[in-house]
Design a protein around this motif. Structure first.
Motif, PDB file in Angstrom:
ATOM      1  N   THR A   1      71.545  75.628  32.493  1.00 23.82           N
ATOM      2  CA  THR A   1      72.812  75.242  31.872  1.00 23.82           C
ATOM      3  C   THR A   1      73.998  75.523  32.792  1.00 23.82           C
ATOM      4  OG1 THR A   1      74.336  75.713  30.021  1.00 23.82           O
ATOM      5  CG2 THR A   1      72.849  77.493  30.663  1.00 23.82           C
ATOM      6  N   HIS A   2      74.989  74.654  32.689  1.00 22.48           N
ATOM      7  CA  HIS A   2      76.247  74.816  33.408  1.00 22.48           C
ATOM      8  C   HIS A   2      77.251  75.597  32.557  1.00 22.48           C
ATOM      9  CE1 HIS A   2      79.227  73.761  36.435  1.00 22.48           C
ATOM     10  NE2 HIS A   2      80.018  73.218  35.526  1.00 22.48           N
ATOM     11  N   GLY A   3      76.939  75.729  31.282  1.00 22.19           N
ATOM     12  CA  GLY A   3      77.837  76.442  30.374  1.00 22.19           C
ATOM     13  C   GLY A   3      78.973  75.592  29.841  1.00 22.19           C
ATOM     14  N   GLY A   4      78.974  74.310  30.191  1.00 20.56           N
ATOM     15  CA  GLY A   4      80.027  73.394  29.752  1.00 20.56           C
ATOM     16  C   GLY A   4      79.825  72.071  30.470  1.00 20.56           C
ATOM     17  N   PRO A   5      80.751  71.118  30.292  1.00 15.94           N
ATOM     18  CA  PRO A   5      80.608  69.822  30.967  1.00 15.94           C
ATOM     19  C   PRO A   5      80.545  69.996  32.484  1.00 15.94           C
ATOM     20  CG  PRO A   5      82.390  69.766  29.347  1.00 15.94           C
ATOM     21  CD  PRO A   5      81.968  71.197  29.459  1.00 15.94           C
ATOM     22  N   LEU A   6      79.794  69.139  33.148  1.00 14.90           N
ATOM     23  CA  LEU A   6      79.641  69.255  34.607  1.00 14.90           C
ATOM     24  C   LEU A   6      80.957  69.036  35.351  1.00 14.90           C
ATOM     25  CD1 LEU A   6      76.207  67.746  35.695  1.00 14.90           C
ATOM     26  CD2 LEU A   6      77.110  70.029  36.195  1.00 14.90           C
ATOM     27  N   SER A   7      81.938  68.451  34.662  1.00 20.40           N
ATOM     28  CA  SER A   7      83.252  68.238  35.286  1.00 20.40           C
ATOM     29  C   SER A   7      84.026  69.554  35.417  1.00 20.40           C
ATOM     30  CB  SER A   7      84.069  67.244  34.458  1.00 20.40           C
ATOM     31  OG  SER A   7      84.172  67.704  33.118  1.00 20.40           O
TER      32      SER A   7
ATOM     33  N   GLU B   1      82.639  78.714  37.259  1.00 18.57           N
ATOM     34  CA  GLU B   1      83.393  79.966  37.108  1.00 18.57           C
ATOM     35  C   GLU B   1      84.239  79.979  35.838  1.00 18.57           C
ATOM     36  OE1 GLU B   1      82.918  79.345  41.598  1.00 18.57           O
ATOM     37  OE2 GLU B   1      83.271  78.089  39.843  1.00 18.57           O
ATOM     38  N   ASP B   2      84.580  78.785  35.324  1.00 15.78           N
ATOM     39  CA  ASP B   2      85.394  78.699  34.104  1.00 15.78           C
ATOM     40  C   ASP B   2      84.542  78.751  32.833  1.00 15.78           C
ATOM     41  OD1 ASP B   2      87.639  78.472  35.707  1.00 15.78           O
ATOM     42  OD2 ASP B   2      87.550  76.274  35.731  1.00 15.78           O
ATOM     43  N   ASN B   3      83.218  78.811  33.000  1.00 12.52           N
ATOM     44  CA  ASN B   3      82.317  78.789  31.840  1.00 12.52           C
ATOM     45  C   ASN B   3      81.603  80.116  31.618  1.00 12.52           C
ATOM     46  OD1 ASN B   3      82.967  76.067  31.605  1.00 12.52           O
ATOM     47  ND2 ASN B   3      81.232  75.401  32.841  1.00 12.52           N
ATOM     48  N   LEU B   4      82.173  81.183  32.184  1.00 13.43           N
ATOM     49  CA  LEU B   4      81.480  82.472  32.121  1.00 13.43           C
ATOM     50  C   LEU B   4      81.290  82.976  30.697  1.00 13.43           C
ATOM     51  CD1 LEU B   4      83.070  84.351  35.170  1.00 13.43           C
ATOM     52  CD2 LEU B   4      80.830  83.275  35.029  1.00 13.43           C
ATOM     53  N   SER B   5      82.298  82.768  29.837  1.00 15.62           N
ATOM     54  CA  SER B   5      82.165  83.305  28.472  1.00 15.62           C
ATOM     55  C   SER B   5      81.038  82.616  27.720  1.00 15.62           C
ATOM     56  CB  SER B   5      83.478  83.202  27.691  1.00 15.62           C
ATOM     57  OG  SER B   5      83.863  81.851  27.583  1.00 15.62           O
ATOM     58  N   ALA B   6      80.897  81.284  27.894  1.00 13.25           N
ATOM     59  CA  ALA B   6      79.793  80.562  27.243  1.00 13.25           C
ATOM     60  C   ALA B   6      78.463  81.032  27.802  1.00 13.25           C
ATOM     61  CB  ALA B   6      79.952  79.060  27.451  1.00 13.25           C
ATOM     62  N   LEU B   7      78.362  81.145  29.130  1.00 10.87           N
ATOM     63  CA  LEU B   7      77.104  81.575  29.751  1.00 10.87           C
ATOM     64  C   LEU B   7      76.727  82.982  29.294  1.00 10.87           C
ATOM     65  CD1 LEU B   7      77.746  80.120  33.315  1.00 10.87           C
ATOM     66  CD2 LEU B   7      75.935  79.385  31.744  1.00 10.87           C
ATOM     67  N   LYS B   8      77.720  83.870  29.209  1.00  7.52           N
ATOM     68  CA  LYS B   8      77.448  85.238  28.740  1.00  7.52           C
ATOM     69  C   LYS B   8      76.915  85.224  27.314  1.00  7.52           C
ATOM     70  CE  LYS B   8      80.743  87.707  31.676  1.00  7.52           C
ATOM     71  NZ  LYS B   8      82.092  88.278  31.785  1.00  7.52           N
TER      72      LYS B   8
ATOM     73  N   GLY C   1      77.063  73.641  40.615  1.00  8.48           N
ATOM     74  CA  GLY C   1      78.238  74.202  41.289  1.00  8.48           C
ATOM     75  C   GLY C   1      78.040  75.606  41.819  1.00  8.48           C
ATOM     76  N   ILE C   2      76.796  76.111  41.793  1.00  2.18           N
ATOM     77  CA  ILE C   2      76.541  77.424  42.395  1.00  2.18           C
ATOM     78  C   ILE C   2      76.194  77.215  43.865  1.00  2.18           C
ATOM     79  CG2 ILE C   2      75.119  79.498  42.370  1.00  2.18           C
ATOM     80  CD1 ILE C   2      74.706  79.186  39.434  1.00  2.18           C
ATOM     81  N   THR C   3      76.866  77.976  44.727  1.00  3.44           N
ATOM     82  CA  THR C   3      76.616  77.902  46.166  1.00  3.44           C
ATOM     83  C   THR C   3      76.336  79.311  46.694  1.00  3.44           C
ATOM     84  OG1 THR C   3      78.918  78.286  46.764  1.00  3.44           O
ATOM     85  CG2 THR C   3      78.275  75.995  46.346  1.00  3.44           C
ATOM     86  N   SER C   4      75.942  79.391  47.947  1.00  2.00           N
ATOM     87  CA  SER C   4      75.728  80.716  48.551  1.00  2.00           C
ATOM     88  C   SER C   4      77.034  81.521  48.557  1.00  2.00           C
ATOM     89  CB  SER C   4      75.176  80.566  49.973  1.00  2.00           C
ATOM     90  OG  SER C   4      75.998  79.723  50.741  1.00  2.00           O
ATOM     91  N   ALA C   5      78.175  80.816  48.527  1.00  3.76           N
ATOM     92  CA  ALA C   5      79.483  81.496  48.570  1.00  3.76           C
ATOM     93  C   ALA C   5      79.859  82.150  47.236  1.00  3.76           C
ATOM     94  CB  ALA C   5      80.562  80.514  48.992  1.00  3.76           C
TER      95      ALA C   5
ATOM     96  N   PHE D   1      79.524  86.591  43.250  1.00  2.00           N
ATOM     97  CA  PHE D   1      80.487  86.790  42.158  1.00  2.00           C
ATOM     98  C   PHE D   1      79.853  86.473  40.805  1.00  2.00           C
ATOM     99  CE2 PHE D   1      83.411  84.542  39.253  1.00  2.00           C
ATOM    100  CZ  PHE D   1      84.231  85.611  38.891  1.00  2.00           C
ATOM    101  N   LEU D   2      79.185  85.313  40.716  1.00  2.00           N
ATOM    102  CA  LEU D   2      78.572  84.911  39.446  1.00  2.00           C
ATOM    103  C   LEU D   2      77.485  85.890  39.030  1.00  2.00           C
ATOM    104  CD1 LEU D   2      78.351  81.083  40.179  1.00  2.00           C
ATOM    105  CD2 LEU D   2      79.823  82.153  38.470  1.00  2.00           C
ATOM    106  N   SER D   3      76.733  86.368  40.005  1.00  2.00           N
ATOM    107  CA  SER D   3      75.664  87.324  39.716  1.00  2.00           C
ATOM    108  C   SER D   3      76.223  88.623  39.154  1.00  2.00           C
ATOM    109  CB  SER D   3      74.875  87.596  41.004  1.00  2.00           C
ATOM    110  OG  SER D   3      73.882  88.545  40.762  1.00  2.00           O
ATOM    111  N   SER D   4      77.323  89.103  39.734  1.00  2.00           N
ATOM    112  CA  SER D   4      77.909  90.360  39.256  1.00  2.00           C
ATOM    113  C   SER D   4      78.534  90.190  37.874  1.00  2.00           C
ATOM    114  CB  SER D   4      78.951  90.896  40.248  1.00  2.00           C
ATOM    115  OG  SER D   4      80.074  90.046  40.293  1.00  2.00           O
ATOM    116  N   GLU D   5      79.070  88.998  37.604  1.00  2.00           N
ATOM    117  CA  GLU D   5      79.690  88.737  36.296  1.00  2.00           C
ATOM    118  C   GLU D   5      78.656  88.561  35.189  1.00  2.00           C
ATOM    119  OE1 GLU D   5      83.043  88.248  35.138  1.00  2.00           O
ATOM    120  OE2 GLU D   5      83.407  89.416  36.943  1.00  2.00           O
TER     121      GLU D   5
END
Length: 215
Positions: A151-157, A161-168, A185-189, A193-197
């Motif tokens: 899941t992207h946690g929201g629309p692919l558009s 990073e803006d969908n963290l609350s849904a993913l959580k 939209g997840i990259t090595s960069a 951050f996403l992993s820690s959140e």
């Protein structure tokens, strides 16, 4: 963390593994979100990945567009699943919806029967289910033995990073009964951050181990 790299065809599989992919999601036609690869591509990928101890998941999707499939399309999917099962592919990535944007339970049950013994990921069709029914969908997938939800946690558009609350909220509701695998939209960069959140155990993307086209 398990890094699942989404690759189009076989061409990028060797470089994905070389750069640190733990698992391959095999697709064709990524420009439409991924469709089923040919038997030959699947066979080549399985034999290559077996030698590197890398798991392979294959998307089973007969066409681009929506996730509402008629009887013929479901039959095509089941035949592809049987073939992939015989080839020794570790798992499949599927998602069937009805016109109410709910899980097409009948179509999913047929696919799950065909996939006996394989790992199952329910793909980003999940993001088209109404937000108020997301928890119910997670429960249905758990009760039917599905292993993970992509899941992207929201629309692919939107930015992931803006969908963290849904993913959580999905991860919390899943409570380790099913794996929530963020993607899109997840990259090595941005992965650290996403992993820690999110404290996620698995992540999915085409650039999750870097840009494969320059390897």
């Amino acid at each position: 963390m398990i890094k699942e790299v989404c690759v189009e065809n076989f061409t990028l599989v060797p470089s994905a593994i070389k750069k640190g992919a733990h698992r391959i999601e095999l697709c064709d036609n990524l420009s439409v979100g991924g469709t089923t690869v040919s038997y030959g591509v699947a066979a080549k990928t399985v034999s290559y990945c077996r030698n590197t101890n890398t798991k392979v998941m294959a998307i089973v999707r007969p066409r681009g567009g929506n996730f509402i499939y008629n009887e013929d399309e479901v039959d095509i999917m089941c035949q592809d699943i049987h073939l992939f099962n015989q080839l020794g592919i570790n798992g499949i990535v599927i998602g069937c919806l009805n016109r109410d944007n709910w899980i097409d339970e009948g179509a999913m049950e047929k696919c799950l029967t065909a996939a006996a013994g394989m790992e199952i990921t329910f793909h980003m069709a999940f993001d088209e289910i109404a937000p108020k029914r997301k928890r119910q969908a997670i429960d249905w997938l758990i009760s039917h033995g599905v292993h993970r939800i992509l899941t992207h946690g929201g629309p692919l558009s939107t930015r992931i990073e803006d969908n963290l609350s849904a993913l959580k909220s999905y991860i919390e509701h899943a409570s380790e009964k099913i794996i929530i695998i963020p993607g899109g939209g997840i990259t090595s960069a941005n992965l650290p951050f996403l992993s820690s959140e999110l404290g996620m155990k698995e992540a999915h993307g085409t650039k999750i181990v870097g840009d494969l086209s320059h390897s």
